[in-house]
Scaffold this motif. Structure first.
Motif, PDB file in Angstrom:
ATOM      1  N   UNK A 188       0.835  -1.210   0.000  1.00  0.00           N
ATOM      2  CA  UNK A 188       0.000   0.000   0.000  1.00  0.00           C
ATOM      3  C   UNK A 188       0.864   1.253   0.000  1.00  0.00           C
ATOM      4  N   UNK A 189       1.946   1.218   0.786  1.00  0.00           N
ATOM      5  CA  UNK A 189       2.845   2.379   0.844  1.00  0.00           C
ATOM      6  C   UNK A 189       3.428   2.650  -0.529  1.00  0.00           C
ATOM      7  N   UNK A 198       1.910  12.516  -0.149  1.00  0.00           N
ATOM      8  CA  UNK A 198       2.807  12.598   1.016  1.00  0.00           C
ATOM      9  C   UNK A 198       2.221  11.826   2.198  1.00  0.00           C
ATOM     10  N   UNK A 199       2.610  10.561   2.313  1.00  0.00           N
ATOM     11  CA  UNK A 199       1.939   9.689   3.284  1.00  0.00           C
ATOM     12  C   UNK A 199       2.840   9.408   4.484  1.00  0.00           C
ATOM     13  N   UNK A 200       2.236   9.381   5.687  1.00  0.00           N
ATOM     14  CA  UNK A 200       2.951   8.920   6.888  1.00  0.00           C
ATOM     15  C   UNK A 200       2.190   7.723   7.428  1.00  0.00           C
ATOM     16  N   UNK A 229      -2.455   5.040   7.208  1.00  0.00           N
ATOM     17  CA  UNK A 229      -1.755   5.850   6.207  1.00  0.00           C
ATOM     18  C   UNK A 229      -2.418   7.222   6.248  1.00  0.00           C
ATOM     19  N   UNK A 230      -1.699   8.202   6.794  1.00  0.00           N
ATOM     20  CA  UNK A 230      -2.261   9.539   6.994  1.00  0.00           C
ATOM     21  C   UNK A 230      -1.696  10.491   5.943  1.00  0.00           C
ATOM     22  N   UNK A 243      -6.098   4.995   4.710  1.00  0.00           N
ATOM     23  CA  UNK A 243      -6.096   3.531   4.687  1.00  0.00           C
ATOM     24  C   UNK A 243      -5.701   3.064   6.072  1.00  0.00           C
ATOM     25  N   UNK A 244      -6.148   1.851   6.439  1.00  0.00           N
ATOM     26  CA  UNK A 244      -5.727   1.326   7.743  1.00  0.00           C
ATOM     27  C   UNK A 244      -5.315  -0.129   7.622  1.00  0.00           C
TER      28      UNK A 244
END
Ligand code: AMP
Ligand code: ZN
Length: 303
Positions: A188-189, A198-200, A229-230, A243-244
């Protein structure tokens, strides 16, 4: 530049991407928005391509007794919703219309049906597997999606009450459930980075209700049972979970009597993508005009 939730919502409406329905947290998507949602849905499906994954599509409602057994009402009563319907005779109908036309309190004349609104796409999976019987030795992976409902009216343009969730769900050996989440987190990342978002990835907790909530939230954080995924979508919060990645341990499998071997309860894990939130994240990052998005992003989404 990111806007406030309110300003972003206004621009989305003006561009015909989102259409108001007159109630908080329920939007319709215009054709441009829906094209993005379909692109994301396809890209999410493609993550599972070539693997032994069973695809199942549920409707927006589920069996009420399955829902009752799942424990949702113990943990999240404030988000739940049950479907009610009219089941009376002619006299009751007259009474219903009378109330509708006089005090508007017609819903008091309805009865609960055997359906509830599905709170997360994976909820109907576990009872489905239980009805089927024995699990395959290697465990099982499903690709599921549905409209979900959570009764959380909000002004936040990323917090919807009716939204679409696309999930991959694993049920099998405990260690394999952990490996499933690790593998899908990486997949997913990679997808989100390819979409140039820009995901953390951060530890998170579910919004448990009631007196035990602080303890349950802390336990979930301490044991890293939920990762999210924030992505920054607007400036009115610190980022939106798009996403979780969840470990349920034996919660659902114990409820549904799902065993990997005689006497050994299976574990489950799920990875859920919020389709509207991902579409909003893309619009916030790349702009409202899809034709000027980076070509790599458009190719990945077939836009
Ligand atoms: P959760 O089961 O809460 O981890 O939800 C899985 C995914 O569904 C989240 O990461 C979001 O992308 C999406 N989602 C959850 N709640 C909402 C909501 N109220 N509005 C829009 N999307 C949501
Ligand atoms: Zn799930």
């Amino acid at each position: 530049m990111r806007l406030s939730s309110e300003a972003f919502a206004l621009r989305l409406r003006r561009a015909g991407l989102l259409i108001d329905t007159g109630v908080a947290g329920v939007f319709a998507g215009g054709s441009g928005f829906e094209a993005i949602v379909s692109g994301i849905d396809r890209a999410v499906s493609a993550l599972g391509a070539g693997q032994q994954i069973e695809v199942v599509r549920f409707g927006p409602t589920m069996n009420r007794s399955d829902f009752e057994r799942s424990g949702y009402l113990h943990n999240f009563p404030h988000l739940s919703a049950t479907l009610f319907g009219f089941a009376g005779d002619q006299g009751a109908h007259r009474d219903l219309i009378d109330r509708l036309e006089h005090d508007g309190e017609w819903t008091a004349r309805l009865m609960a049906t055997d359906l509830v609104a599905t709170p997360a796409a994976c909820y109907p999976v576990y009872p489905m597997l239980a009805r089927r019987g024995v699990l395959p030795d290697a465990g099982t992976v499903l690709d599921v999606a549905s409209y979900c409902f959570r009764n959380e009216p909000s002004d936040d343009v990323t917090r919807w009450r009716t939204f679409r969730m696309h999930e991959f769900v694993f049920v099998g050996e405990p260690e394999a459930a952990v490996a499933f989440r690790t593998g899908w987190l990486a997949r997913a990342e990679h997808m989100l980075e390819s979409l140039q978002l820009p995901v953390s990835i951060v530890p998170a907790n579910d919004p448990f209700f009631g007196r035990a909530a602080p303890l349950l939230r802390q336990q979930q954080l301490d044991d890293v049972l939920k990762l999210e995924a924030v992505i920054p979508v607007h400036t009115s919060n610190d980022g939106t979970a798009c996403a979780s990645f969840n470990l349920h341990r034996d919660h659902f499998c114990r409820v549904w009597g799902l065993s990997v071997r005689p006497g050994v309860i299976a574990h489950s894990a799920c990875v859920g993508f919020g389709l509207e939130r991902l579409a909003l994240a893309l619009l916030a990052e790349h702009g409202l005009s899809v034709s000027s998005w980076p070509s790599g992003v458009r190719e990945l989404l077939l836009l």
